[in-house]
Enzyme design. Structure first.
Site, PDB file in Angstrom:
ATOM      1  N   ARG A  66      77.650-101.421 -14.234  1.00  0.00           N
ATOM      2  CA  ARG A  66      77.579 -99.971 -14.362  1.00  0.00           C
ATOM      3  C   ARG A  66      78.958 -99.477 -14.800  1.00  0.00           C
ATOM      4  NH1 ARG A  66      75.310-101.377  -9.349  1.00  0.00           N
ATOM      5  NH2 ARG A  66      73.061-100.938  -9.140  1.00  0.00           N
ATOM      6  N   LYS A  94      76.980-100.034  -5.752  1.00  0.00           N
ATOM      7  CA  LYS A  94      76.591 -98.948  -4.861  1.00  0.00           C
ATOM      8  C   LYS A  94      76.785 -99.377  -3.417  1.00  0.00           C
ATOM      9  CE  LYS A  94      73.278 -96.880  -8.062  1.00  0.00           C
ATOM     10  NZ  LYS A  94      71.881 -96.475  -8.306  1.00  0.00           N
ATOM     11  N   HIS A 114      74.926 -97.459 -20.242  1.00  0.00           N
ATOM     12  CA  HIS A 114      73.850 -98.102 -19.497  1.00  0.00           C
ATOM     13  C   HIS A 114      72.942 -98.919 -20.424  1.00  0.00           C
ATOM     14  CE1 HIS A 114      73.229 -97.954 -15.217  1.00  0.00           C
ATOM     15  NE2 HIS A 114      71.919 -98.000 -15.370  1.00  0.00           N
ATOM     16  N   ARG A 143      73.928-102.394 -20.175  1.00  0.00           N
ATOM     17  CA  ARG A 143      73.409-103.001 -18.945  1.00  0.00           C
ATOM     18  C   ARG A 143      71.952-103.424 -19.144  1.00  0.00           C
ATOM     19  NH1 ARG A 143      74.112-103.171 -13.312  1.00  0.00           N
ATOM     20  NH2 ARG A 143      72.405-102.411 -12.006  1.00  0.00           N
ATOM     21  N   HIS A 164      70.853-104.977  -7.940  1.00  0.00           N
ATOM     22  CA  HIS A 164      69.717-104.159  -7.521  1.00  0.00           C
ATOM     23  C   HIS A 164      69.313-104.502  -6.087  1.00  0.00           C
ATOM     24  CE1 HIS A 164      68.160-103.455 -11.902  1.00  0.00           C
ATOM     25  NE2 HIS A 164      69.065-102.572 -11.543  1.00  0.00           N
ATOM     26  N   TYR A 168      62.423-104.857 -16.587  1.00  0.00           N
ATOM     27  CA  TYR A 168      62.933-105.617 -17.723  1.00  0.00           C
ATOM     28  C   TYR A 168      61.961-106.706 -18.171  1.00  0.00           C
ATOM     29  CZ  TYR A 168      67.201-103.153 -16.624  1.00  0.00           C
ATOM     30  OH  TYR A 168      68.118-102.158 -16.382  1.00  0.00           O
TER      31      TYR A 168
END
Length: 312
Positions: free
Chosen positions: A162, A186, A258, A261, A284, A293
């Site tokens: 990110r 995150k 992004h 990514r 994730h 994906y």
């Protein structure tokens, strides 16, 4: 002047309670889940927008129904919000109401109503090999900014990071001897991602011939990417650098960091990587987030078949 009805009074009380709950939930996201200030701020904006809507439309937020929610989503659609933005609003509301249920601030009926709506899922935007090559070729020179931007773009493409994670990189986060980069995602969760040699070479070139020219002796910092003034580059500053290179390459101005990514993930799955490994590399929490994906990979196969098959 007529007196307020009991229903109106109860509705206003619910709205005040929702306002208090939003502040409590944001404190929970920041203090307990350790989400970034930007993410917490975005949640707050979405949740307060819903609160204002309940006040404007006379909806009792602690007794929200499926019909109420559909009306709110319809308003967002008519206002021109994208499916992705509407999905973000809905995700914020679901998180808030689940937290409120755990805290005893609402009943399960409201949470059930929020669990019902389904939104059309748009596939992430990716870049072709030619697009990536054109983008990288915009910074082939030996000037410090060109060395920096090439290293930055190579790392984006090599790690699937990110933009906020790249902004948070320090010089010591790149282990050249092991070919690894440590990223902090995150919730400040660390993950280690292997990096291909060319990307490492570009970072080495930037450190050897570019970063020192950008750094300032009176502002020492370990941050990897520095501005022309010697300051650590924020996610917004790196995003601006990306957009400038996209314009120079003559690519679609709607492309964002992004997209790199998304391209990283799609290329890995197309190359045979398993879904769990891609999940870990992307950072994730849920495998379901990564599964989109697989649909992208299928779409690429369909397109290849349509282009190559003689009966297409």
């Amino acid at each position: 002047m007529s007196a307020q009805t009991p229903e109106a009074a109860a509705r206003e009380l619910d709205q005040r309670r929702l306002q208090e709950a939003i502040e409590g939930y944001l404190a929970h996201l920041s203090g307990v889940r350790n989400l970034s200030p930007n993410t917490t701020r975005a949640y707050g904006q979405d949740l307060r927008a819903f609160l204002l809507w309940t006040q404007r439309e006379g909806v009792s937020p602690l007794r929200v129904t499926h019909r109420d929610l559909r009306a709110y989503l319809l308003e967002l659609t008519r206002a021109g919000y994208s499916t992705r933005t509407i999905a973000r609003h809905l995700s914020a509301l679901r998180g808030l109401y689940r937290w409120m249920l755990r805290e005893g601030l609402c009943d399960s009926a409201a949470v059930t109503a929020l669990s019902s709506p389904k939104l059309a899922r748009t596939l992430p935007r990716t870049m072709s090999d030619a697009d990536v090559r054109r983008l990288l070729e915009t910074c082939e020179g030996s000037e410090p900014v060109e060395l920096r931007d090439r290293a930055f773009l190579e790392l984006l493409y090599a790690t699937g990071a990110r933009i906020s994670e790249v902004a948070g990189l320090s010089v010591d986060d790149v282990a050249f001897d092991q070919g690894l980069v440590s990223l902090f995602g995150k919730g400040s969760k660390e993950r280690v991602v292997p990096v291909y040699p060319v990307a490492l070479e570009r970072v080495e070139s930037y450190l050897a011939r570019g970063r020192g020219a950008l750094a300032r002796a009176d502002r020492p910092t370990s941050t990897l990417f520095l501005s022309t003034r010697g300051n650590p580059m924020s996610a917004d500053a790196l995003r601006t650098a990306f957009e400038r290179r996209v314009a120079q390459a003559g690519l679609d101005p709607a492309l964002t960091p992004h997209a790199m990514r998304h391209t990283f993930a799609t290329e890995l799955l197309g190359g045979g990587a398993d879904l769990r490994s891609v999940q870990e590399l992307l950072g994730h929490e849920s495998l379901a987030t990564t599964q989109v994906y697989t649909h992208l990979s299928v779409e690429r196969l369909k397109e290849a078949a349509r282009s190559a098959h003689p009966r297409s």
